[in-house]
Scaffold this motif. Structure first.
Motif, mmCIF file in Angstrom:
data_model
loop_
_atom_site.group_PDB
_atom_site.id
_atom_site.type_symbol
_atom_site.label_atom_id
_atom_site.label_comp_id
_atom_site.label_asym_id
_atom_site.label_seq_id
_atom_site.Cartn_x
_atom_site.Cartn_y
_atom_site.Cartn_z
ATOM 1 N N THR A 1 0.845 -1.187 0.000
ATOM 2 C CA THR A 1 0.000 0.000 0.000
ATOM 3 C C THR A 1 0.882 1.238 0.000
ATOM 4 O OG1 THR A 1 -1.690 -1.160 1.293
ATOM 5 C CG2 THR A 1 -1.834 1.243 1.206
ATOM 6 N N PRO A 2 0.721 2.158 -0.982
ATOM 7 C CA PRO A 2 1.518 3.388 -0.986
ATOM 8 C C PRO A 2 1.242 4.248 0.245
ATOM 9 C CG PRO A 2 0.472 3.025 -3.129
ATOM 10 C CD PRO A 2 -0.149 2.058 -2.173
ATOM 11 N N VAL A 3 2.311 4.837 0.803
ATOM 12 C CA VAL A 3 2.188 5.709 1.982
ATOM 13 C C VAL A 3 2.685 7.117 1.675
ATOM 14 C CG1 VAL A 3 2.992 6.109 4.342
ATOM 15 C CG2 VAL A 3 2.334 3.796 3.613
ATOM 16 N N ALA A 4 3.877 7.221 1.071
ATOM 17 C CA ALA A 4 4.470 8.539 0.792
ATOM 18 C C ALA A 4 5.069 8.523 -0.618
ATOM 19 C CB ALA A 4 5.533 8.865 1.831
ATOM 20 N N PRO A 5 5.008 9.656 -1.312
ATOM 21 C CA PRO A 5 4.632 10.982 -0.809
ATOM 22 C C PRO A 5 3.132 11.203 -0.630
ATOM 23 C CG PRO A 5 5.145 11.093 -3.134
ATOM 24 C CD PRO A 5 5.497 9.708 -2.696
ATOM 25 N N ALA A 6 2.282 10.289 -1.117
ATOM 26 C CA ALA A 6 0.836 10.430 -0.921
ATOM 27 C C ALA A 6 0.237 9.060 -0.677
ATOM 28 C CB ALA A 6 0.183 11.080 -2.143
ATOM 29 N N PRO A 7 -0.659 8.925 0.295
ATOM 30 C CA PRO A 7 -1.308 7.633 0.543
ATOM 31 C C PRO A 7 -2.116 7.181 -0.669
ATOM 32 C CG PRO A 7 -1.676 9.155 2.370
ATOM 33 C CD PRO A 7 -1.117 9.968 1.239
ATOM 34 N N GLY A 8 -2.225 5.871 -0.824
ATOM 35 C CA GLY A 8 -2.987 5.313 -1.927
ATOM 36 C C GLY A 8 -3.689 4.045 -1.512
ATOM 37 N N ALA A 9 -4.467 3.485 -2.421
ATOM 38 C CA ALA A 9 -5.194 2.248 -2.150
ATOM 39 C C ALA A 9 -4.243 1.055 -2.222
ATOM 40 C CB ALA A 9 -6.328 2.082 -3.154
ATOM 41 N N THR B 1 12.284 -25.719 -3.363
ATOM 42 C CA THR B 1 12.302 -25.564 -4.816
ATOM 43 C C THR B 1 11.998 -24.108 -5.140
ATOM 44 O OG1 THR B 1 11.535 -27.840 -5.106
ATOM 45 C CG2 THR B 1 11.334 -26.363 -7.006
ATOM 46 N N LEU B 2 13.048 -23.376 -5.514
ATOM 47 C CA LEU B 2 12.915 -21.952 -5.794
ATOM 48 C C LEU B 2 13.069 -21.693 -7.284
ATOM 49 C CD1 LEU B 2 15.146 -20.360 -3.007
ATOM 50 C CD2 LEU B 2 12.655 -20.359 -3.095
ATOM 51 N N PRO B 3 12.304 -20.742 -7.830
ATOM 52 C CA PRO B 3 12.625 -20.262 -9.169
ATOM 53 C C PRO B 3 13.987 -19.573 -9.151
ATOM 54 C CG PRO B 3 10.440 -19.561 -8.472
ATOM 55 C CD PRO B 3 11.141 -20.089 -7.262
ATOM 56 N N GLU B 4 14.531 -19.276 -10.328
ATOM 57 C CA GLU B 4 15.811 -18.586 -10.379
ATOM 58 C C GLU B 4 15.713 -17.225 -9.694
ATOM 59 O OE1 GLU B 4 17.038 -18.299 -14.392
ATOM 60 O OE2 GLU B 4 17.234 -20.459 -14.678
ATOM 61 N N GLU B 5 14.538 -16.628 -9.776
ATOM 62 C CA GLU B 5 14.371 -15.284 -9.230
ATOM 63 C C GLU B 5 12.973 -15.156 -8.643
ATOM 64 O OE1 GLU B 5 14.600 -10.663 -10.827
ATOM 65 O OE2 GLU B 5 15.165 -12.337 -12.103
ATOM 66 N N LEU B 6 12.910 -14.916 -7.343
ATOM 67 C CA LEU B 6 11.621 -14.713 -6.687
ATOM 68 C C LEU B 6 11.322 -13.220 -6.688
ATOM 69 C CD1 LEU B 6 11.373 -17.052 -3.568
ATOM 70 C CD2 LEU B 6 9.734 -16.825 -5.419
ATOM 71 N N SER B 7 10.702 -12.735 -7.750
ATOM 72 C CA SER B 7 10.430 -11.315 -7.836
ATOM 73 C C SER B 7 9.180 -11.070 -8.656
ATOM 74 C CB SER B 7 11.607 -10.564 -8.473
ATOM 75 O OG SER B 7 11.726 -10.901 -9.841
ATOM 76 N N PHE B 8 8.626 -9.872 -8.515
ATOM 77 C CA PHE B 8 7.572 -9.447 -9.413
ATOM 78 C C PHE B 8 7.744 -7.965 -9.677
ATOM 79 C CE2 PHE B 8 5.608 -8.689 -5.278
ATOM 80 C CZ PHE B 8 4.954 -7.478 -5.450
ATOM 81 N N SER B 9 7.324 -7.515 -10.849
ATOM 82 C CA SER B 9 7.475 -6.131 -11.252
ATOM 83 C C SER B 9 6.130 -5.564 -11.688
ATOM 84 C CB SER B 9 8.477 -6.008 -12.409
ATOM 85 O OG SER B 9 9.756 -6.462 -12.030
ATOM 86 N N PHE B 10 5.955 -4.263 -11.486
ATOM 87 C CA PHE B 10 4.739 -3.608 -11.948
ATOM 88 C C PHE B 10 5.045 -2.146 -12.268
ATOM 89 C CE2 PHE B 10 4.909 -3.329 -7.350
ATOM 90 C CZ PHE B 10 4.558 -1.999 -7.059
ATOM 91 N N ASP B 11 4.310 -1.591 -13.224
ATOM 92 C CA ASP B 11 4.456 -0.204 -13.638
ATOM 93 C C ASP B 11 3.345 0.628 -12.996
ATOM 94 O OD1 ASP B 11 5.295 -1.315 -16.968
ATOM 95 O OD2 ASP B 11 6.618 -0.887 -15.284
ATOM 96 N N PHE B 12 3.746 1.771 -12.424
ATOM 97 C CA PHE B 12 2.751 2.624 -11.775
ATOM 98 C C PHE B 12 3.229 4.067 -11.803
ATOM 99 C CE2 PHE B 12 0.805 4.623 -7.981
ATOM 100 C CZ PHE B 12 -0.535 4.398 -8.276
ATOM 101 N N ASP B 13 2.434 4.963 -12.411
ATOM 102 C CA ASP B 13 2.693 6.407 -12.424
ATOM 103 C C ASP B 13 4.117 6.763 -12.839
ATOM 104 O OD1 ASP B 13 0.153 7.130 -11.843
ATOM 105 O OD2 ASP B 13 0.522 7.764 -9.772
ATOM 106 N N GLY B 14 4.573 6.151 -13.916
ATOM 107 C CA GLY B 14 5.855 6.547 -14.484
ATOM 108 C C GLY B 14 7.071 5.827 -13.947
#
Length: 278
Positions: free
Chosen positions: A133-141, A182-195
């Motif tokens: 959940t975004p907190v700063a610089p502005a709270p978000g959903a 049993t791990l994948p090579e990389e345990l990560s996820f990415s997302f695009d938000f506001d630039g």
């Protein structure tokens, strides 16, 4: 194999306009998070060796145990029952972009000597989810939770002299048990938000590559990841995660916008063909 999820948060609001490009906005510097962890209690998710007595083994969302039918898992008070316990779930707290990781849930292995007459753990599934959940610089959903399933295998070794184990180990009392994740090579996820593109990387303190002979003893491939646990002791794996961000260059359409542009161009082409044929 990579566990990488693309989340197009907020991009659909750009609409179908052909000129919609990714606009630069303020990077989210602080978040609040909630992480849950639990064992999968569904039928078939956990397996044990044959044998055992009434009350053994036991599978719950927070703990899997095996050995004698009752008693504490503490090696100091009950040396005949072992278990894997999820500690601290759910856990919440703050995390900051491009800074250090935040600790989340912990998995503790209580390793006791199990008599041959009891069944012992062979495999299980650890389920975890993360909500940001975004907190700063502005709270978000809150963003939608992202989950992962980590299969594990467990090898309960023979209670014999450490010198006769047949593999390199860390303890000197009996043969260490082997916990493989049993791990994948990389345990990560990415997302695009506001630039910005945000990438969350999940890690674990206490897990690492195991030797070839240890992986072989556990029936795993060379280079397997896990830990060996001393007989009559407790071992823990502390999960954590970090979040980083990079700015998307101005004028570069985000993935969802590209898809919308493609659909718009397809629609324009269809319209032009209809006009020519009329």
């Amino acid at each position: 194999m990579k566990l990488k999820t693309k989340i197009a948060g907020g991009l659909l609001a750009a609409g179908l306009g052909l000129g919609a490009m990714q606009a630069s906005a303020a990077m989210i510097t602080e978040w609040s998070f909630t992480v849950t962890g639990a064992w999968n209690t569904a039928s078939g998710a956990t397996s044990f060796t044959a044998g055992g007595s009434s009350g053994n083994p036991d599978v719950q969302s927070s703990i899997i145990s095996w050995g004698t039918s009752s008693g504490s898992l503490d090696p100091a008070s009950n040396p005949d029952r072992s278990g894997l316990e999820v500690v601290g779930s759910p856990v919440s707290g703050p995390i900051f972009t491009n800074l250090g990781p935040a600790d989340t849930v912990e998995v503790v292995h209580y390793n006791n000597s199990i008599s041959a007459g009891f069944s012992t753990l062979m495999s299980a599934e650890f389920l975890t989810s993360l909500t940001l959940t975004p907190v700063a610089p502005a709270p978000g959903a809150p963003f939608a939770p992202v989950g992962a399933t980590l299969p594990i295998t467990f090898t309960e070794t023979l209670n014999q002299s450490a010198a006769n184990c047949g593999f390199t180990q860390i303890g000197a009392v009996g043969c260490d048990d082997i916990f493989v994740v049993t791990l994948p090579e990389e345990l990560s996820f990415s997302f695009d938000f506001d630039g910005f593109t945000y990438t969350t990387l999940i890690g674990a303190t206490g897990l690492g590559p195991l030797g070839e002979n240890i992986c072989g003893e556990a029936g795993a491939d060379d280079g397997c990841v896990g830990l060996v646990t001393q007989e009559g002791a407790t071992s823990d794996v502390q999960f954590n995660f970090s979040i980083s961000a990079v700015e998307i260059p101005v004028g570069v359409p985000a993935p969802a916008t590209l898809a919308l542009m493609g659909m718009s161009l397809l629609g324009l082409g269809t319209l032009a063909r209809r006009r020519r044929s009329s």
